[in-house]
Scaffold this motif. Structure first.
Motif, PDB file in Angstrom:
ATOM      1  N   ALA A  98      -0.573  -1.812  -2.903  1.00 20.59           N
ATOM      2  CA  ALA A  98      -1.052  -3.189  -2.698  1.00 20.59           C
ATOM      3  C   ALA A  98      -1.080  -3.453  -1.197  1.00 20.59           C
ATOM      4  O   ALA A  98      -0.078  -3.896  -0.614  1.00 20.59           O
ATOM      5  CB  ALA A  98      -0.153  -4.180  -3.426  1.00 20.59           C
ATOM      6  N   PRO A  99      -2.203  -3.184  -0.497  1.00 20.68           N
ATOM      7  CA  PRO A  99      -2.275  -3.410   0.948  1.00 20.68           C
ATOM      8  C   PRO A  99      -2.456  -4.905   1.278  1.00 20.68           C
ATOM      9  O   PRO A  99      -2.947  -5.680   0.455  1.00 20.68           O
ATOM     10  CB  PRO A  99      -3.503  -2.604   1.359  1.00 20.68           C
ATOM     11  CG  PRO A  99      -4.375  -2.582   0.139  1.00 20.68           C
ATOM     12  CD  PRO A  99      -3.437  -2.584  -1.028  1.00 20.68           C
ATOM     13  N   GLY A 100      -2.043  -5.273   2.501  1.00 21.89           N
ATOM     14  CA  GLY A 100      -2.225  -6.650   2.964  1.00 21.89           C
ATOM     15  C   GLY A 100      -1.460  -7.676   2.159  1.00 21.89           C
ATOM     16  O   GLY A 100      -1.902  -8.821   2.028  1.00 21.89           O
ATOM     17  N   PHE A 101      -0.295  -7.312   1.657  1.00 22.37           N
ATOM     18  CA  PHE A 101       0.495  -8.218   0.821  1.00 22.37           C
ATOM     19  C   PHE A 101       1.474  -8.995   1.693  1.00 22.37           C
ATOM     20  O   PHE A 101       2.143  -8.421   2.566  1.00 22.37           O
ATOM     21  CB  PHE A 101       1.248  -7.425  -0.251  1.00 22.37           C
ATOM     22  CG  PHE A 101       1.987  -8.272  -1.232  1.00 22.37           C
ATOM     23  CD1 PHE A 101       1.358  -8.792  -2.349  1.00 22.37           C
ATOM     24  CD2 PHE A 101       3.338  -8.572  -1.039  1.00 22.37           C
ATOM     25  CE1 PHE A 101       2.034  -9.576  -3.269  1.00 22.37           C
ATOM     26  CE2 PHE A 101       4.027  -9.349  -1.945  1.00 22.37           C
ATOM     27  CZ  PHE A 101       3.377  -9.856  -3.066  1.00 22.37           C
ATOM     28  N   SER A 102       1.609 -10.294   1.461  1.00 28.15           N
ATOM     29  CA  SER A 102       2.499 -11.148   2.245  1.00 28.15           C
ATOM     30  C   SER A 102       3.368 -11.993   1.323  1.00 28.15           C
ATOM     31  O   SER A 102       2.857 -12.675   0.418  1.00 28.15           O
ATOM     32  CB  SER A 102       1.697 -12.071   3.173  1.00 28.15           C
ATOM     33  OG  SER A 102       0.976 -11.328   4.123  1.00 28.15           O
ATOM     34  N   ILE A 156       3.384  -7.264  -8.799  1.00 28.20           N
ATOM     35  CA  ILE A 156       4.182  -7.675  -7.653  1.00 28.20           C
ATOM     36  C   ILE A 156       4.073  -9.181  -7.520  1.00 28.20           C
ATOM     37  O   ILE A 156       2.962  -9.744  -7.570  1.00 28.20           O
ATOM     38  CB  ILE A 156       3.696  -6.982  -6.368  1.00 28.20           C
ATOM     39  CG1 ILE A 156       3.643  -5.454  -6.577  1.00 28.20           C
ATOM     40  CG2 ILE A 156       4.605  -7.314  -5.191  1.00 28.20           C
ATOM     41  CD1 ILE A 156       2.935  -4.723  -5.460  1.00 28.20           C
ATOM     42  N   GLN A 157       5.197  -9.844  -7.301  1.00 26.05           N
ATOM     43  CA  GLN A 157       5.207 -11.302  -7.263  1.00 26.05           C
ATOM     44  C   GLN A 157       4.772 -11.834  -5.896  1.00 26.05           C
ATOM     45  O   GLN A 157       5.335 -11.457  -4.858  1.00 26.05           O
ATOM     46  CB  GLN A 157       6.598 -11.836  -7.610  1.00 26.05           C
ATOM     47  CG  GLN A 157       6.631 -13.337  -7.837  1.00 26.05           C
ATOM     48  CD  GLN A 157       7.983 -13.812  -8.310  1.00 26.05           C
ATOM     49  OE1 GLN A 157       9.018 -13.288  -7.901  1.00 26.05           O
ATOM     50  NE2 GLN A 157       7.984 -14.804  -9.199  1.00 26.05           N
ATOM     51  N   ARG A 158       3.792 -12.726  -5.895  1.00 21.11           N
ATOM     52  CA  ARG A 158       3.317 -13.364  -4.674  1.00 21.11           C
ATOM     53  C   ARG A 158       4.291 -14.475  -4.261  1.00 21.11           C
ATOM     54  O   ARG A 158       5.199 -14.865  -5.015  1.00 21.11           O
ATOM     55  CB  ARG A 158       1.927 -13.954  -4.889  1.00 21.11           C
ATOM     56  CG  ARG A 158       0.836 -12.942  -5.220  1.00 21.11           C
ATOM     57  CD  ARG A 158      -0.512 -13.649  -5.247  1.00 21.11           C
ATOM     58  NE  ARG A 158      -1.617 -12.734  -5.525  1.00 21.11           N
ATOM     59  CZ  ARG A 158      -2.155 -12.569  -6.732  1.00 21.11           C
ATOM     60  NH1 ARG A 158      -1.671 -13.217  -7.788  1.00 21.11           N
ATOM     61  NH2 ARG A 158      -3.180 -11.738  -6.895  1.00 21.11           N
ATOM     62  N   ALA A 159       4.055 -15.019  -3.061  1.00 19.15           N
ATOM     63  CA  ALA A 159       4.917 -16.082  -2.551  1.00 19.15           C
ATOM     64  C   ALA A 159       4.833 -17.338  -3.414  1.00 19.15           C
ATOM     65  O   ALA A 159       5.805 -18.106  -3.503  1.00 19.15           O
ATOM     66  CB  ALA A 159       4.544 -16.406  -1.102  1.00 19.15           C
ATOM     67  N   ASN A 160       3.684 -17.593  -4.037  1.00 16.47           N
ATOM     68  CA  ASN A 160       3.527 -18.786  -4.876  1.00 16.47           C
ATOM     69  C   ASN A 160       4.024 -18.584  -6.304  1.00 16.47           C
ATOM     70  O   ASN A 160       3.860 -19.462  -7.156  1.00 16.47           O
ATOM     71  CB  ASN A 160       2.061 -19.235  -4.873  1.00 16.47           C
ATOM     72  CG  ASN A 160       1.143 -18.195  -5.498  1.00 16.47           C
ATOM     73  OD1 ASN A 160       1.588 -17.148  -5.979  1.00 16.47           O
ATOM     74  ND2 ASN A 160      -0.169 -18.456  -5.472  1.00 16.47           N
ATOM     75  N   GLY A 161       4.599 -17.412  -6.610  1.00 19.73           N
ATOM     76  CA  GLY A 161       5.156 -17.143  -7.938  1.00 19.73           C
ATOM     77  C   GLY A 161       4.223 -16.418  -8.873  1.00 19.73           C
ATOM     78  O   GLY A 161       4.655 -15.964  -9.942  1.00 19.73           O
ATOM     79  N   SER A 162       2.943 -16.316  -8.541  1.00 15.70           N
ATOM     80  CA  SER A 162       2.012 -15.564  -9.391  1.00 15.70           C
ATOM     81  C   SER A 162       2.211 -14.065  -9.183  1.00 15.70           C
ATOM     82  O   SER A 162       2.941 -13.635  -8.282  1.00 15.70           O
ATOM     83  CB  SER A 162       0.563 -15.963  -9.075  1.00 15.70           C
ATOM     84  OG  SER A 162       0.242 -15.639  -7.726  1.00 15.70           O
ATOM     85  N   TRP A 163       1.536 -13.261 -10.008  1.00 15.26           N
ATOM     86  CA  TRP A 163       1.762 -11.815  -9.990  1.00 15.26           C
ATOM     87  C   TRP A 163       0.459 -11.077  -9.678  1.00 15.26           C
ATOM     88  O   TRP A 163      -0.600 -11.414 -10.203  1.00 15.26           O
ATOM     89  CB  TRP A 163       2.315 -11.341 -11.324  1.00 15.26           C
ATOM     90  CG  TRP A 163       3.671 -11.917 -11.627  1.00 15.26           C
ATOM     91  CD1 TRP A 163       3.926 -13.103 -12.258  1.00 15.26           C
ATOM     92  CD2 TRP A 163       4.935 -11.348 -11.302  1.00 15.26           C
ATOM     93  NE1 TRP A 163       5.276 -13.307 -12.361  1.00 15.26           N
ATOM     94  CE2 TRP A 163       5.934 -12.237 -11.781  1.00 15.26           C
ATOM     95  CE3 TRP A 163       5.339 -10.176 -10.668  1.00 15.26           C
ATOM     96  CZ2 TRP A 163       7.280 -12.001 -11.641  1.00 15.26           C
ATOM     97  CZ3 TRP A 163       6.688  -9.925 -10.531  1.00 15.26           C
ATOM     98  CH2 TRP A 163       7.655 -10.829 -11.006  1.00 15.26           C
ATOM     99  N   LEU A 164       0.575 -10.073  -8.799  1.00 18.17           N
ATOM    100  CA  LEU A 164      -0.557  -9.236  -8.393  1.00 18.17           C
ATOM    101  C   LEU A 164      -0.428  -7.864  -9.032  1.00 18.17           C
ATOM    102  O   LEU A 164       0.649  -7.251  -9.002  1.00 18.17           O
ATOM    103  CB  LEU A 164      -0.584  -9.089  -6.864  1.00 18.17           C
ATOM    104  CG  LEU A 164      -1.554  -8.052  -6.292  1.00 18.17           C
ATOM    105  CD1 LEU A 164      -3.001  -8.515  -6.499  1.00 18.17           C
ATOM    106  CD2 LEU A 164      -1.260  -7.784  -4.814  1.00 18.17           C
ATOM    107  N   THR A 165      -1.524  -7.369  -9.605  1.00 19.86           N
ATOM    108  CA  THR A 165      -1.534  -6.019 -10.170  1.00 19.86           C
ATOM    109  C   THR A 165      -2.004  -5.044  -9.101  1.00 19.86           C
ATOM    110  O   THR A 165      -3.153  -5.125  -8.649  1.00 19.86           O
ATOM    111  CB  THR A 165      -2.466  -5.940 -11.379  1.00 19.86           C
ATOM    112  OG1 THR A 165      -2.040  -6.881 -12.370  1.00 19.86           O
ATOM    113  CG2 THR A 165      -2.441  -4.538 -11.978  1.00 19.86           C
ATOM    114  N   PRO A 166      -1.155  -4.103  -8.643  1.00 16.15           N
ATOM    115  CA  PRO A 166      -1.561  -3.156  -7.604  1.00 16.15           C
ATOM    116  C   PRO A 166      -2.524  -2.107  -8.154  1.00 16.15           C
ATOM    117  O   PRO A 166      -2.706  -1.966  -9.372  1.00 16.15           O
ATOM    118  CB  PRO A 166      -0.237  -2.529  -7.171  1.00 16.15           C
ATOM    119  CG  PRO A 166       0.627  -2.614  -8.386  1.00 16.15           C
ATOM    120  CD  PRO A 166       0.232  -3.888  -9.087  1.00 16.15           C
ATOM    121  N   THR A 167      -3.121  -1.363  -7.233  1.00 13.33           N
ATOM    122  CA  THR A 167      -4.098  -0.334  -7.593  1.00 13.33           C
ATOM    123  C   THR A 167      -3.393   1.001  -7.826  1.00 13.33           C
ATOM    124  O   THR A 167      -2.524   1.405  -7.041  1.00 13.33           O
ATOM    125  CB  THR A 167      -5.128  -0.177  -6.470  1.00 13.33           C
ATOM    126  OG1 THR A 167      -5.773  -1.435  -6.237  1.00 13.33           O
ATOM    127  CG2 THR A 167      -6.183   0.861  -6.845  1.00 13.33           C
TER     128      THR A 167
END
Length: 331
Positions: free
Chosen positions: A297-301, A268-279
């Motif tokens: 992915a809880p607490g994602f903004s 999932i793409q973060r606001a800064n353009g990096s990517w988060l791997t969900p659980t």
């Protein structure tokens, strides 16, 4: 001058040839052209087959592509020549037929005979039938292999034979045989991609196996295209952007087909353009080898975000994705 004889086949049939008897052969050198045309509501439609007939008294025109006529349909054998010197033998009801040695009395043997000066306006000639025989084709053997191409490939993992075929009836089929450099053979229907278990380098040969019956034959049309594919070790898919928000629980659901060392990993793409791997929360069997994977992915903004699927695999184990759902939920 144009002359046409209507015929109505009693069954589906391929035409082998048309036989005509000429009472007079033209001397001007102008050929005789024969078309077989569909007849719809008394109007001549498209030409199913055409050919130039030899200038002989007992004229025989063979059709190499053996056009197929539908049983009960109406067709016209249209004869055309620029020479006025030709004369076609005809039979008349009640008259003696010197060819068969008997009187021609059967109206059930009569076709509709028409004549035209321009091929547009036709005049019906009653009680007269052209001396004509349309012969049905029979096929033997019922299977034949035709060479298509030889191609040099490098690291090929997929081969797609895009060739056009006609299958007129049940019992007719075409299979493409792909012979690999090591002698192994892979078969696939036309238009269906053959996936190879490993990358192949070298010369491959392609052939078509045509299977028919004694009455029907498939047709392999020219100008096909062979597409060679190469599968990379990894790839990705990025979804369209969608509105998210602050402090959301992003739930991602993927229906995938994963075997062996193949993998599908959502990010999932973060606001800064990096990517988060969900659980990974769960995996459920969806049948036929497919599985439903649920990620959290809880607490994602992020004001807007996207989902990316990173996929890895091999020629023998290719990851497939059927559906992707991403939902930004309130905590």
């Amino acid at each position: 001058m144009y002359l046409s004889q209507h015929i109505v086949p009693v069954r589906d049939m391929h035409i082998a040839d048309v036989l005509l008897r000429l009472r007079q052969v033209g001397t001007s050198g102008a050929p005789i052209k024969i078309d077989i045309r569909e007849v719809v509501a008394g109007t001549y439609g498209r030409a199913i087959a055409s050919g130039i007939a030899p200038r002989t008294a007992d004229l025989q025109l063979a059709f190499a592509d053996t056009p197929r006529l539908a049983g009960g349909g109406e067709y016209a054998v249209v004869i055309n020549s620029e020479s006025p010197d030709y004369a076609i033998a005809v039979a008349e009801i009640g008259k003696y037929d010197g060819v068969t040695g008997r009187y021609f009395t059967g109206a059930d043997q009569m076709g509709v005979l028409r004549v035209s000066k321009d091929g547009q306006a036709w005049e019906h000639i009653k009680g007269v039938c052209a001396w004509m025989t349309v012969r049905r084709a029979r096929f033997s053997p019922t299977q034949r292999i035709i060479s298509i191409a030889e191609i040099d490939v490098v690291d090929a993992t997929s081969i797609a034979p895009h060739i056009t075929v006609s299958l007129p009836a049940a019992g007719t089929r075409v299979d493409v045989i792909i012979t690999l450099p090591d002698g192994r053979a892979v078969e696939t229907p036309p238009g269906v991609t053959a996936t190879l278990p490993s990358a192949v380098t070298g010369r491959i040969t392609l052939a078509a196996r045509l299977t028919g019956t004694a009455d029907d034959t498939p047709t392999l049309h020219p100008d096909g295209q062979i597409i060679i594919g190469h599968q990379a070790a990894s790839g990705d898919y990025v979804s369209r952007a969608f509105v998210c928000g602050d402090d959301r629980r992003v739930r991602v659901r993927v229906r995938g087909y994963v075997t062996g060392p193949a993998t599908i990993t959502p990010k999932i793409q973060r606001a800064n353009g990096s990517w988060l791997t969900p659980t990974l929360l769960s995996r459920e069997d969806a049948g036929d080898g497919w599985s439903d994977y649920t990620y959290d992915a809880p607490g994602f903004s992020a004001p807007i975000t996207r989902v990316r699927l990173d996929m890895t695999g091999t020629p023998a184990h290719r990851p497939l994705v059927q559906s992707l759902v991403a939902l930004p939920l309130n905590l």
